[in-house]
Write an enzyme that holds these catalytic residues in place. Structure first.
Site, PDB file in Angstrom:
ATOM      1  N   ARG A  25       6.666 -23.274  74.614  1.00 23.77           N
ATOM      2  CA  ARG A  25       6.396 -23.605  76.022  1.00 23.77           C
ATOM      3  C   ARG A  25       6.146 -25.095  76.203  1.00 23.77           C
ATOM      4  NH1 ARG A  25       5.604 -18.369  75.063  1.00 23.77           N
ATOM      5  NH2 ARG A  25       5.564 -16.842  76.756  1.00 23.77           N
ATOM      6  N   ASP A 314       2.463  -8.542  67.854  1.00 24.01           N
ATOM      7  CA  ASP A 314       3.107  -9.065  66.636  1.00 24.01           C
ATOM      8  C   ASP A 314       2.285  -8.792  65.378  1.00 24.01           C
ATOM      9  OD1 ASP A 314       5.224  -9.979  68.148  1.00 24.01           O
ATOM     10  OD2 ASP A 314       4.403 -11.991  68.381  1.00 24.01           O
TER      11      ASP A 314
END
Ligand code: S3P
Length: 427
Positions: A25, A314
């Protein structure tokens, strides 16, 4: 690559590489901002390098040195048409977030990636983007990459996402920067909110209520400084290792503990783990802390489900390993998203742990693990999935015989120095 049962406790301190989601990002939002963005502790993993190369192809000057990266932003409307296909490599985040940005440009683009990316579902972003007026096509007609995007003016929408996915949410919010009115996304449970935090830090106006985020179009984004916190998803392997290997005590420095990412810590707490948070502070709007993790002999099984799932999505492979060494049963539910990650992580974990002698059953949306038996070594194929390779490298520390991991080098996606750091803690 061969791994052995741990001969010694894991001891010492370690600085975990930068967060993968935040590193991606920082490059993307720096590119869309005016002025220069300086990023320190950037993750030099293959996925984030794919993001850099995509933006370089769109005319953004990015200087990448070991100390910092500098992104000379072009502003929201300053990207230029790439003169070749944008290669997203193995990175779902790159593919999905960039698609949102490309949909609102004034040029056409093509994007693709490796074999894994070409089989991951893109229908989940094509649906909301098309509703915004985007012209996005799956070139093979299978709702997967390669994708062709013909940038056009977009409309603001409200999107009720069927999945709790930060990649979907971020894709729609990024397209919303180019829309004619506000765009909002509601998800079934809150996914990681790094896009919301960082875009606001750069000057956007995104408001969040419960599981809805709303973005105002056309902000003036201004480049800024970002110090990327250590990735809690990468820390998870050493947290599990320290909890499992007798006598261990490991200090993990400057780890991101954003509440949309810290589910692993909450699960470990429920299992009775000895983890202490020290030096809690904030860095670029993101909460961080040092984690002191000590061997805990009698971890107990737990249930992992519902709104917790996106906060540890994750970490489920390594949690499955940890649960295998804990006493009692661990049930993981509502984790069907794992089937569409870099590999089908539900199947791969169930098969691999079964091969290591664990009593484990796969279910439609998760797994049931009966912990407490000693693990034995096995031959495990990583399926080129970085989180699978790292999870089984840690599992091998508790196995009675050596474990062979095939295609183990895929850790370069998110943690290039993983094996070196693991060895360092075992010295
Ligand atoms: C990510 C979001 C998650 C996560 C991935 C990174 C992100 O994917 O699994 O590793 O940076 O937004 P989904 O949004 O598909 O759940």
């Amino acid at each position: 690559m061969e791994f052995q049962k741990a001969k010694k406790p894991l001891r010492g301190e370690i600085r975990i590489p930068g967060d993968k989601s935040i590193s991606h990002r920082a490059v993307m939002f720096g590119a869309l901002s005016l002025g220069t963005t300086e990023v320190t502790n950037f993750l030099q993993g293959a996925d984030c390098l794919s993001t850099i190369s995509c933006f370089q192809k769109m005319g953004v000057e990015i200087e990448n040195t070991p100390e910092r990266i500098l992104i000379h932003g072009k502003g929201l409307h300053g990207l230029s048409a790439p003169n070749s296909v944008l290669d997203c490599g193995n990175s779902g985040t790159t593919t999905r977030l960039i698609s949102g940005i490309l949909s609102g440009q004034t040029f056409e683009s093509d994007l693709t990636g490796d074999t894994s990316i070409q089989s991951r579902p893109m229908g989940r972003i094509m649906t909301p983007l098309s509703r915004m007026g985007a012209d996005i096509t799956s070139l093979k007609g299978n709702h997967c990459a390669p994708l062709h995007i013909n940038g056009r003016p977009l409309h603001g929408i409200h999107y009720n996402s069927p999945v709790a996915s930060a990649q979907v949410k971020s894709c729609v919010l990024l397209a919303g920067l180019y829309a004619d009115r506000p765009t909002s996304v509601t998800e079934p449970a809150l996914s990681r909110n790094h896009t919301e935090l960082m875009l606001n830090y750069f000057g956007a106006n995104i408001t969040s209520h419960d599981t809805t985020a709303t973005v105002e179009p056309n902000p003036s984004l201004i480049g800024s400084q970002i110090h990327v916190p250590g990735d809690i998803s990468s820390s998870a392997y050493f947290i599990a290792a320290a909890l499992m290997v007798p006598g261990s005590e490991v200090l993990l420095l400057n780890v991101g503990i954003n509440p949309t990412r810290d589910g692993m810590l909450r699960v470990c707490q429920a299992m009775g783990a000895d983890i202490e948070l020290r030096n809690v502070s904030t860095s670029g709007g993101e909460p961080v802390a040092d984690l002191l993790v000590r061997y805990t002999p009698s971890l107990k099984g737990t249930t992992i489900e519902g709104a917790l799932i996106p906060t540890l999505i994750d970490e489920i492979p390594i949690l499955a390993v940890l649960a295998s060494t804990a006493n009692g049963t661990t049930v993981i539910r509502n984790a069907e998203e794992l089937k569409v990650k870099e590999s089908n992580r539900l199947d791969v974990m169930v098969n691999g742990l079964t091969a290591m002698g664990v009593s484990i059953e796969g279910t439609d949306d998760g797994m049931i693990i009966h912990g407490g038996q000693e693990l034995k070594g096995a031959v495990i194929d990583s399926m080129l999935d970085h989180r699978i390779a790292m999870s089984f490298a840690i599992a091998s520390l508790a196995a009675s015989s050596p474990t062979q991991i095939l295609r183990a080098e895929c850790v370069n996606i998110s943690y290039p120095q993983f094996y070196r750091d693991l060895a360092k803690l075992q010295k």
